[in-house]
Write a protein that holds these residues in place. Structure first.
Motif, PDB file in Angstrom:
ATOM      1  N   GLY A  68       0.812  -1.207   0.000  1.00 27.91           N
ATOM      2  CA  GLY A  68       0.000   0.000   0.000  1.00 27.91           C
ATOM      3  C   GLY A  68       0.845   1.257   0.000  1.00 27.91           C
ATOM      4  O   GLY A  68       0.539   2.232  -0.690  1.00 27.91           O
ATOM      5  N   ASP A  69       1.940   1.235   0.753  1.00 29.19           N
ATOM      6  CA  ASP A  69       2.866   2.369   0.747  1.00 29.19           C
ATOM      7  C   ASP A  69       3.494   2.557  -0.625  1.00 29.19           C
ATOM      8  O   ASP A  69       3.630   3.678  -1.114  1.00 29.19           O
ATOM      9  N   VAL A  70       3.874   1.447  -1.240  1.00 22.59           N
ATOM     10  CA  VAL A  70       4.481   1.503  -2.575  1.00 22.59           C
ATOM     11  C   VAL A  70       3.489   2.092  -3.574  1.00 22.59           C
ATOM     12  O   VAL A  70       3.833   2.946  -4.397  1.00 22.59           O
ATOM     13  N   LEU A  71       2.231   1.645  -3.494  1.00 23.20           N
ATOM     14  CA  LEU A  71       1.205   2.146  -4.409  1.00 23.20           C
ATOM     15  C   LEU A  71       1.033   3.657  -4.287  1.00 23.20           C
ATOM     16  O   LEU A  71       0.996   4.377  -5.287  1.00 23.20           O
ATOM     17  N   THR A  72       0.917   4.138  -3.053  1.00 21.64           N
ATOM     18  CA  THR A  72       0.714   5.577  -2.852  1.00 21.64           C
ATOM     19  C   THR A  72       1.937   6.372  -3.258  1.00 21.64           C
ATOM     20  O   THR A  72       1.823   7.431  -3.886  1.00 21.64           O
ATOM     21  N   GLU A  73       3.124   5.887  -2.897  1.00 25.23           N
ATOM     22  CA  GLU A  73       4.362   6.595  -3.196  1.00 25.23           C
ATOM     23  C   GLU A  73       4.623   6.672  -4.693  1.00 25.23           C
ATOM     24  O   GLU A  73       5.033   7.717  -5.211  1.00 25.23           O
ATOM     25  N   VAL A  74       4.382   5.580  -5.406  1.00 22.84           N
ATOM     26  CA  VAL A  74       4.712   5.523  -6.832  1.00 22.84           C
ATOM     27  C   VAL A  74       3.557   6.016  -7.692  1.00 22.84           C
ATOM     28  O   VAL A  74       3.754   6.819  -8.616  1.00 22.84           O
ATOM     29  N   TYR A  75       2.342   5.565  -7.403  1.00 24.63           N
ATOM     30  CA  TYR A  75       1.208   5.814  -8.292  1.00 24.63           C
ATOM     31  C   TYR A  75       0.243   6.892  -7.794  1.00 24.63           C
ATOM     32  O   TYR A  75      -0.675   7.269  -8.523  1.00 24.63           O
ATOM     33  N   MET A 145       0.471   8.849   4.101  1.00 23.24           N
ATOM     34  CA  MET A 145       1.620   8.675   3.205  1.00 23.24           C
ATOM     35  C   MET A 145       1.674   9.790   2.162  1.00 23.24           C
ATOM     36  O   MET A 145       2.724  10.404   1.918  1.00 23.24           O
ATOM     37  N   ALA A 146       0.536  10.071   1.529  1.00 21.64           N
ATOM     38  CA  ALA A 146       0.485  11.092   0.483  1.00 21.64           C
ATOM     39  C   ALA A 146       0.733  12.490   1.038  1.00 21.64           C
ATOM     40  O   ALA A 146       1.454  13.291   0.429  1.00 21.64           O
ATOM     41  N   LYS A 218      12.872   1.111  -8.115  1.00 21.99           N
ATOM     42  CA  LYS A 218      12.776   0.386  -9.385  1.00 21.99           C
ATOM     43  C   LYS A 218      11.498   0.749 -10.138  1.00 21.99           C
ATOM     44  O   LYS A 218      11.512   0.939 -11.367  1.00 21.99           O
ATOM     45  N   LEU A 219      10.379   0.839  -9.407  1.00 19.09           N
ATOM     46  CA  LEU A 219       9.108   1.140 -10.061  1.00 19.09           C
ATOM     47  C   LEU A 219       9.074   2.568 -10.589  1.00 19.09           C
ATOM     48  O   LEU A 219       8.591   2.818 -11.702  1.00 19.09           O
ATOM     49  N   LYS A 220       9.592   3.515  -9.817  1.00 15.85           N
ATOM     50  CA  LYS A 220       9.618   4.891 -10.295  1.00 15.85           C
ATOM     51  C   LYS A 220      10.468   5.013 -11.550  1.00 15.85           C
ATOM     52  O   LYS A 220      10.119   5.737 -12.494  1.00 15.85           O
ATOM     53  N   ILE A 227       4.883  11.356  -8.535  1.00 15.36           N
ATOM     54  CA  ILE A 227       3.568  11.959  -8.332  1.00 15.36           C
ATOM     55  C   ILE A 227       3.448  12.553  -6.938  1.00 15.36           C
ATOM     56  O   ILE A 227       3.743  11.889  -5.943  1.00 15.36           O
ATOM     57  N   PHE A 228       3.009  13.817  -6.892  1.00  8.95           N
ATOM     58  CA  PHE A 228       2.684  14.483  -5.638  1.00  8.95           C
ATOM     59  C   PHE A 228       1.192  14.806  -5.655  1.00  8.95           C
ATOM     60  O   PHE A 228       0.699  15.400  -6.615  1.00  8.95           O
ATOM     61  N   ASP A 229       0.487  14.446  -4.602  1.00  7.24           N
ATOM     62  CA  ASP A 229      -0.966  14.637  -4.550  1.00  7.24           C
ATOM     63  C   ASP A 229      -1.328  16.024  -4.051  1.00  7.24           C
ATOM     64  O   ASP A 229      -2.065  16.187  -3.074  1.00  7.24           O
ATOM     65  N   THR A 230      -0.837  17.043  -4.749  1.00  6.25           N
ATOM     66  CA  THR A 230      -1.073  18.425  -4.325  1.00  6.25           C
ATOM     67  C   THR A 230      -2.491  18.897  -4.614  1.00  6.25           C
ATOM     68  O   THR A 230      -2.983  19.825  -3.963  1.00  6.25           O
TER      69      THR A 230
END
Length: 244
Positions: A68-75, A145-146, A218-220, A227-230
């Motif tokens: 879940g952290d990876v999803l929010t951080e990357v996507y 996280m976001a 690796k994913l980034k 992505i920043f959720d501004t």
């Protein structure tokens, strides 16, 4: 998978340029698989090792929070929100199927019904608790996280992963264990397992931090995004805006 078959992703923040995610669906599948297995296999078993009591699901359930952290951080939060709802739907379906299979009358020649009910009879209640706790905990985890990514300007990933887990897993544990096991376990055991599992989950997150760094990096690189959720609508019920 051919890129033409991958889902369109939101534009990179600040560029307006749409991108396509190559591995998003794979990460989603891993998340849902771990989520379901943690509820089927490990959640109902209470274990004691070296005098320390814990739920057996602790062995792999925290990995879902790492993903879940990876999803929010990357996507980004919007894509993580979509995965959370997919996991929610999968858990509801699993709960229904567990109830239906246990309720079906056994054949006269099959003598495994008692054992089957003992193992799977609690699953609907456990999954009900999991649905509520998962929904609340995952959305809190993803939100923290976001938000922390914006506050830290994308730096100190470890602070975001551990900080969001402390809050998200705290909400998850505070809901899950009382709803799932009060009246089944002794109240004292519920409280001990609730607190100890929360601490263990946070510890797991800290231990897995190097893995999180590796996967995120690796994913980034593979997806070519940061992505920043501004300007994201953080409501769990907001619809995802698709571009590209």
């Amino acid at each position: 998978m051919d890129k033409s078959e991958t889902p369109a992703a939101p534009p990179l923040q600040g560029t307006g340029t749409p991108v396509r995610f190559r591995y998003y669906d794979i990460v989603m599948a891993a998340f849902v698989a771990i989520l379901l297995l943690s509820n089927i296999i490990g959640a109902a078993k209470l274990s004691t090792v070296a005098g320390f009591t814990f739920g057996a699901g602790i062995l792999f359930f925290p990995v879902s929070y790492v993903i879940g952290d990876v999803l929010t951080e990357v996507y980004g939060y919007a894509r993580a929100r979509r995965v959370i709802w997919v996991g929610f739907g999968a858990m509801v379906f699993m709960a229904f199927m567990s109830w239906a299979v246990v309720a079906m009358p056994p054949a006269a020649t099959w003598d495994g019904q008692d054992a089957y009910e003992q193992v799977f009879g609690l699953v609907p209640r456990i999954v009900l608790a999991s649905i509520i706790a998962f929904w609340a905990g995952e959305f809190v985890n993803s939100y923290v996280m976001a938000r922390m990514k914006i506050w830290t300007e994308g730096k100190a990933l470890w602070s975001r992963t551990i900080g969001s887990t402390i809050v998200g897993q705290g909400v998850d544990s505070a809901i899950f264990y009382p709803v799932a096991f009060l009246g089944i376990w002794e109240t004292r055991d519920v409280l001990i397992v609730m607190v100890s599992n929360w601490l263990l989950k946070v510890l797991w997150e800290a231990v897995l931090t190097p893995v999180t760094y590796l996967v995120v990096g690796k994913l980034k690189q593979a997806e070519g995004v940061e992505i920043f959720d501004t300007s994201t609508d953080f409501s769990p019920f907001a619809s995802e805006k698709r571009t590209g």
